[in-house]
Design an enzyme around this catalytic site. Sequence first.
Site, PDB file in Angstrom:
ATOM      1  CD  GLU A  12      -6.378  11.142  17.262  1.00  0.00           C
ATOM      2  OE1 GLU A  12      -6.552  10.350  16.323  1.00  0.00           O
ATOM      3  OE2 GLU A  12      -7.315  11.654  17.903  1.00  0.00           O
ATOM      4  CD  GLU A  34      -9.793  12.350  13.695  1.00  0.00           C
ATOM      5  OE1 GLU A  34     -10.750  11.564  13.633  1.00  0.00           O
ATOM      6  OE2 GLU A  34      -8.640  12.034  13.384  1.00  0.00           O
TER       7      GLU A  34
HETATM    8  P1  P53 Z   1      -9.223   3.954  14.249  1.00  0.00           P
HETATM    9  C1  P53 Z   1     -10.917   8.125  10.429  1.00  0.00           C
HETATM   10  C2  P53 Z   1      -9.846   8.705   9.768  1.00  0.00           C
HETATM   11  C3  P53 Z   1      -8.824   9.296  10.498  1.00  0.00           C
HETATM   12  C4  P53 Z   1      -8.886   9.299  11.888  1.00  0.00           C
HETATM   13  O1  P53 Z   1      -8.734   5.452  14.066  1.00  0.00           O
HETATM   14  C5  P53 Z   1      -9.962   8.736  12.535  1.00  0.00           C
HETATM   15  C6  P53 Z   1     -10.986   8.148  11.819  1.00  0.00           C
HETATM   16  C7  P53 Z   1     -12.145   7.519  12.499  1.00  0.00           C
HETATM   17  O2  P53 Z   1     -12.003   6.131  12.497  1.00  0.00           O
HETATM   18  O3  P53 Z   1     -10.122   8.777  13.868  1.00  0.00           O
HETATM   19  C8  P53 Z   1      -9.097   9.188  14.743  1.00  0.00           C
HETATM   20  O4  P53 Z   1      -9.429   3.748  15.694  1.00  0.00           O
HETATM   21  C9  P53 Z   1      -9.775   9.434  16.068  1.00  0.00           C
HETATM   22  C10 P53 Z   1      -9.501   8.373  17.088  1.00  0.00           C
HETATM   23  C11 P53 Z   1      -9.278   7.056  16.388  1.00  0.00           C
HETATM   24  C12 P53 Z   1      -8.011   7.181  15.553  1.00  0.00           C
HETATM   25  O5  P53 Z   1      -8.104   8.243  14.636  1.00  0.00           O
HETATM   26  O6  P53 Z   1     -10.452   3.855  13.445  1.00  0.00           O
HETATM   27  O7  P53 Z   1      -9.538  10.715  16.597  1.00  0.00           O
HETATM   28  O8  P53 Z   1     -10.556   8.368  18.004  1.00  0.00           O
HETATM   29  O9  P53 Z   1      -9.180   5.969  17.233  1.00  0.00           O
HETATM   30  C13 P53 Z   1      -7.648   5.927  14.796  1.00  0.00           C
HETATM   31  O10 P53 Z   1      -8.093   3.100  13.736  1.00  0.00           O
END
Ligand code: P53
Length: 476
Positions: free
Chosen positions: A374, A176
Amino acid sequence: MTKLRKDFLWGGAVAAHQLEGGWQEGGKGVSVADIMTAGANGVPRRITNGVLPGENYPNHEAIDFYGHYKEDVKLFADMGFKCFRTSIAWTRIFPNGDDAEPNEAGLKFYDDLFDEMHKYNIEPVITLSHFEIPYHLVTEYGGWSNRKLIDFFVKFAEVCFKRYQGKVKYWMTFNEINNQTNYDSDFALMTNSGLTVQPGEDMERTMYQASHYELVASALAVQKGHEIDPDNQIGCMIAMVPIYPLTSKPADIMMAEKAMQSRYWFTDVHCNGRYPSWMPVFFERHGYNLDITETDLDVLAEGTVDYIGFSYYMSNTIEDHDDSPEYHYVESNNHTKNPYLEESEWGWAVDPEGLRYGMNWFNDRYHLPQFIVENGFGAVDKIAEDGKIHDDYRIDYLRRHIEQMKLAVEYDGIDLMGYTPWGCIDLVSAGTGQMSKRYGFIYVDKDDEGNGTLARSPKDSFYWYKNVIASNGDEL
Ligand code: P53
C-alpha cells in the site's frame, strides 16, 4: 536501466469491505465494517450497536465491485497489472465466524474473481483479515480478546488455502496488525481486533493480549499454508509509519527509538518468531499477567513469515515528553509536526524518503524480502471542464515514492518483490468512511452521501501508471 526484478509485481491494492459492497449477497454475514457509519475529514466514524435503520453505512454498497468485478479487472489489465491485492471477506466464507461449514456462495465468488484475474495473467495477492472481522465474533466472544478466535481464524485460513490452492500463491495474514498500537482509538481497536472498550478497562493491556492471540493465529496459519502448498509465500502486513526524533537531543532520540519499538515489535514476532527483550519486562512492570503459554511461544517460533508486506503513507515525529526512563509511547497524543514536511488535506505528512528509511529499517532487522502493498495519496478529485480528472498531485506523490523505492533497491540492495499502490480504483476510506478521499487511477462516480452512477473512468494517473509498469519503473 532499472534494477527492479524482471518479474516485479506491479499492481494495485484494495480490501474487500472497502469496494465490494453486496454486504448481504450470497449469504454474507455482517462484519465490523458493516456497522461503521460515514465520518468526514476530522469527524470520526461511529461504531453502532449492530446495523441500525436510518444510518449511512458506506461499506454496504461501496463501489459494488461485487457486481462490477469483471469490468474492473479488465481495467486493471489495461493498465498492465501483474498482480492485484485484495482481501477475502471472512464473512462471505464464514458469515458468523464460528459456523461449522463454510458458505459455498462466498467461496465461489472468489473462485470466479481469481479466475477472471488469471485470464489476464494477474496474480492475486490476498490478505486474510483486513479490518472485516465477523461482527458475531465481537458480540458473542469479545473479538480478539478471546483465545477462541485463534481456532476460528485458523479454520478460515485453512479453508482458503485449500480452496484456492493453485490460484493464489501470495498471502498475508493480518492487515496493518500494528495499527492497534493506538489503543486509545475505538476505530483502531474495532477494525484490527473487534474490541469494544469497557468502562475502566486498561485497553493497552487488552491490545497486547489480543495482538498476542492474533500473532499466534498468524503463525499457525503460516504453518498450515506451507503444509498445504510449499509454494505459498505468506507474509505479515505492517503499517510502516516511521517515527522520527524532532531534534538531536538524546532524550528525543531515545523517545523515538522506544516509540519505534512500541509500534514495530509485531514485526519482531512475525519475522524472528519471538518477543523482543523489552516486552516481558514491560509486561511485568505494568502488572500485565497475560495469557501467553509455552506452546504459544513454540508456535510463534515455528510460524515465521516469508516476506514483509507493508503499507507506507507518511512518517510521524516525536519529542521526549515525560522524562521517564520508560519513554512510554502513547500514539494518540505523542506526535508533533515535522517542520520539514507538508501534509495532505487529511494531515498525513508527505515524506517519500521515509519510504526508503522504513525499508532500510526492516531490512537491517529482518533480512527478508519486502513487498510494498500500500502507498498512495488520498485527495479530493475535481472533474475538469473537459470531463476528465487531471490528478497531477497524485502522480507527483507516487512518482516521488517510486523514486525512493528504486533507490532502496539500487543503493541499499533491498530485495523488493512488488509495489501495489492503495485504492487503485476509488473506494471507501477506511479511516473516515468517505468516498471523497480518493486514491484511485480509476474514478468512480459516487459521493459521500451515496449518490452516483458508479460509472468508472480513467484519470490521468491511469495512463501515467500504465507507462510506469510497461517500462518496469524506468519512465516516471
Ligand atoms: P484511509 C491509518 C494509518 C495508515 C494506514 O487509509 C491506514 C490507517 C487506517 O485509516 O489504513 C490503511 O482509507 C489500510 C487501508 C486504508 C488505507 O490505509 O483512512 O490498510 O484499509 O484504506 C488508507 O485513507
